[in-house]
Design an enzyme around this catalytic site. Structure first.
Site, short mmCIF file in Angstrom:
data_model
loop_
_atom_site.label_atom_id
_atom_site.label_comp_id
_atom_site.label_asym_id
_atom_site.label_seq_id
_atom_site.Cartn_x
_atom_site.Cartn_y
_atom_site.Cartn_z
N ASP A 188 -33.41 -30.25 1.26
CA ASP A 188 -33.22 -31.69 1.36
C ASP A 188 -33.77 -32.57 0.24
O ASP A 188 -33.04 -33.31 -0.38
CB ASP A 188 -33.82 -32.18 2.68
CG ASP A 188 -33.27 -31.42 3.87
OD1 ASP A 188 -32.44 -30.51 3.67
OD2 ASP A 188 -33.65 -31.74 5.00
N GLU A 425 -43.23 -23.21 8.14
CA GLU A 425 -41.96 -23.56 7.52
C GLU A 425 -42.02 -23.29 6.00
O GLU A 425 -41.10 -22.77 5.41
CB GLU A 425 -41.71 -25.04 7.81
CG GLU A 425 -40.33 -25.54 7.56
CD GLU A 425 -40.22 -27.03 7.87
OE1 GLU A 425 -41.24 -27.66 8.26
OE2 GLU A 425 -39.11 -27.56 7.74
C1 2M8 Z 1 -34.78 -29.28 7.27
O1 2M8 Z 1 -33.75 -30.26 7.38
C2 2M8 Z 1 -33.67 -31.23 8.43
C3 2M8 Z 1 -32.36 -32.00 8.23
O2 2M8 Z 1 -31.27 -31.13 8.36
C4 2M8 Z 1 -34.82 -32.22 8.44
O3 2M8 Z 1 -35.66 -32.24 7.53
O4 2M8 Z 1 -34.88 -32.99 9.40
C5 2M8 Z 1 -34.36 -28.36 6.10
O5 2M8 Z 1 -35.42 -27.53 5.70
C6 2M8 Z 1 -33.15 -27.53 6.50
O6 2M8 Z 1 -32.83 -26.60 5.51
C7 2M8 Z 1 -33.38 -26.80 7.83
O7 2M8 Z 1 -32.18 -26.19 8.23
C8 2M8 Z 1 -33.86 -27.77 8.92
C9 2M8 Z 1 -34.29 -27.05 10.20
O8 2M8 Z 1 -35.17 -26.00 9.90
O9 2M8 Z 1 -34.97 -28.54 8.46
#
Ligand code: 2M8
Length: 462
Positions: A188, A425
């Site tokens: 992101d 994460e």
């Molecule tokens: C993160 O993305 C979401 C938006 O899609 C967020 O920050 O709210 C990113 O690391 C993405 O790659 C990942 O799929 C998601 C859920 O782990 O989190």
């Protein structure tokens, strides 16, 4: 892994790690699908689902197959697999932008029946790779009717998904996928997108909450408010275009060819080609998929930057490459099929002080953004920390290209990092400190896959 029946107290080392990983997946299991994390991400994310399914394949192949099929139940008519399927039972105010914000996407004639609502963006197509790994885990090399029936079920859906990406998202026929939003890349707030985002002029918007900041110890690990303003403005524009691809392509201010996304598509097409053979699909299908693979590899080669010795994303609006040093630059490794000199150059860049040769790193694992990039930040989300899922992609690429020693180094170092830290994460590259969400499903899943994979046969023989 014969560890499930043993009392927890007697388990040590890798066996204990496997049990803890399984616990994380069970705790995030919502019945047929798995939330990305218990607090920060209470919904089903698309590429997380692919990784989670690979981890589950080592515990219960039927459940792993269900994980993928549940996601594909929400596939759009165009073939798009949405980046989020919203959990109707998630607590209100737990994630923003949540289902209410995206509900109007359901007004699109292409959207699946709702609720549950989906977002109208997508994420990297890791799913065919996961489907093939489930089949392999179920069969242990031999065919089983149930696993092959799963492939027959999922194959047309995967084909439609890839066709969507190769058509709507690549009208130029370049072999490179166009993304409409940094969220589609999965990385992101990576510096990859800074220049393209800076060019987006944010219009009138109502204030928005930041529930994500309530779930991390230190808000500076997450994207800034200014980033979020741009993210939400882009969402508003996609919704204003009624999610119509042609309209978005004409009018959207953020249109970027994403090299990592495109490379994952090439690797997924390799898996799809193998699946097409296992389900006895037509010769025409196999030819089509093979042509997608070559087109993707050519497209990636066209984005090679000889100075940075990495592959670069391309901003269609500004008509120029997006210069940054991030792990996405290793996209051709993930796509595979490299000429020896290109492989050698990429490995040199990886080992150089721009990545794992940088002094003082806790482990030889590449920071998501190179410490030599002026925008590097070791604690901030995709701007520097080490991400286990990216390491999984690199490890798997090394196994596929026969770079077994490097693969083993990544696998061992990653498992050590997780054992020392938790199923975080992401991790601070100099200290190994766990950051972001602490019980992230895909981290547990890749740990299980690494634990089950062991050192490669060639290494054991040496
Ligand atoms: C993160 O993305 C979401 C938006 O899609 C967020 O920050 O709210 C990113 O690391 C993405 O790659 C990942 O799929 C998601 C859920 O782990 O989190």
């Amino acid at each position: 892994m014969q560890v499930k029946s043993l009392p927890r107290s007697v388990l040590v080392g890798r066996e204990a790690l496997a049990v803890r990983a399984e616990e994380v997946l069970r705790q995030n299991d919502m019945g047929g699908w798995t939330r990305a994390a218990s607090d920060l991400y209470p919904h089903q994310w698309s590429w997380d689902t692919g990784f989670i399914a690979m981890g589950l394949a080592h515990l219960d192949t039927r459940r792993a197959a269900r994980e993928l099929l549940t996601l594909f139940d929400h596939q759009w008519k165009t073939g798009k697999v949405p980046h989020i399927v919203f959990n109707p039972k998630a607590p209100a105010h737990s994630y923003f932008p949540g289902p209410d914000h995206w509900a109007c996407a359901a007004a699109s004639p292409d959207a699946p029946p709702a609720p549950p609502y989906t977002s109208c963006l997508c994420q990297p197509p890791i799913h065919a790779i996961a489907a093939l790994r489930i089949w392999e885990a179920a069969n242990n090399g031999k065919a089983s009717a149930e696993a092959t029936a799963f492939l027959c079920d999922v194959y047309p859906r995967l084909l439609a998904w890839h066709r969507y990406l190769l058509t709507y998202r690549d009208p130029e026929g370049s072999g490179l996928v166009t993304i409409y939003h940094p969220w589609e890349s999965g990385t992101d707030n990576s510096p990859r997108w800074d220049a393209a985002l800076e060019a987006v002029e944010v219009g009138e918007m109502s204030p928005h909450p930041r529930y994500d900041l309530e779930h991390v110890h230190d808000p500076s690990q997450r994207p800034t408010d200014a980033d979020y303003d741009r993210y939400l403005w882009l969402v508003k524009l996609v919704k204003r275009a009624a999610c119509d691809e042609a309209t978005i392509y004409r009018s959207h201010p953020f249109l970027v060819k994403d090299v990592l996304f495109s490379a994952i598509l090439v690797a997924a097409n390799d898996a799809l080609l193998e699946i097409s053979r296992l389900v006895s699909a037509s010769h025409e299908d196999a030819e089509l998929i093979s042509s997608w693979i070559s087109r993707g590899r050519r497209g990636l080669e066209s984005r090679w930057d000889p100075e940075l010795r990495l592959c670069l994303d391309y901003d269609l609006r500004a008509a120029k490459p997006l210069r940054s040093r991030t792990t996405a630059g290793f996209a051709p490794l993930v796509a595979g099929g490299l000429r020896p000199w290109r492989l050698a150059t990429l490995l040199e860049t990886l080992r150089s002080p721009s990545f794992i040769g940088y002094p003082g790193l806790r482990r030889p694992l590449p920071p998501s953004t190179s410490p030599k990039d002026p925008r590097f930040n070791p604690r901030s989300y995709w701007r520097g920390p080490v991400w286990p899922v990216i390491d999984w992609l690199l490890w798997w690429a090394f196994v596929r290209t026969g770079e077994h020693q490097l693969a083993e180094r990544v696998r061992e170092s990653s498992l050590e990092q997780i054992a020392e830290g938790s199923f975080a994460e992401y991790f601070e590259p100099f200290t190994g400190e766990p950051l972001g969400s602490r019980e992230q499903s895909w981290t547990a899943a890749v740990a299980l896959d690494w634990l089950a994979s062991g050192p490669h046969r060639e290494m054991q023989a040496a």
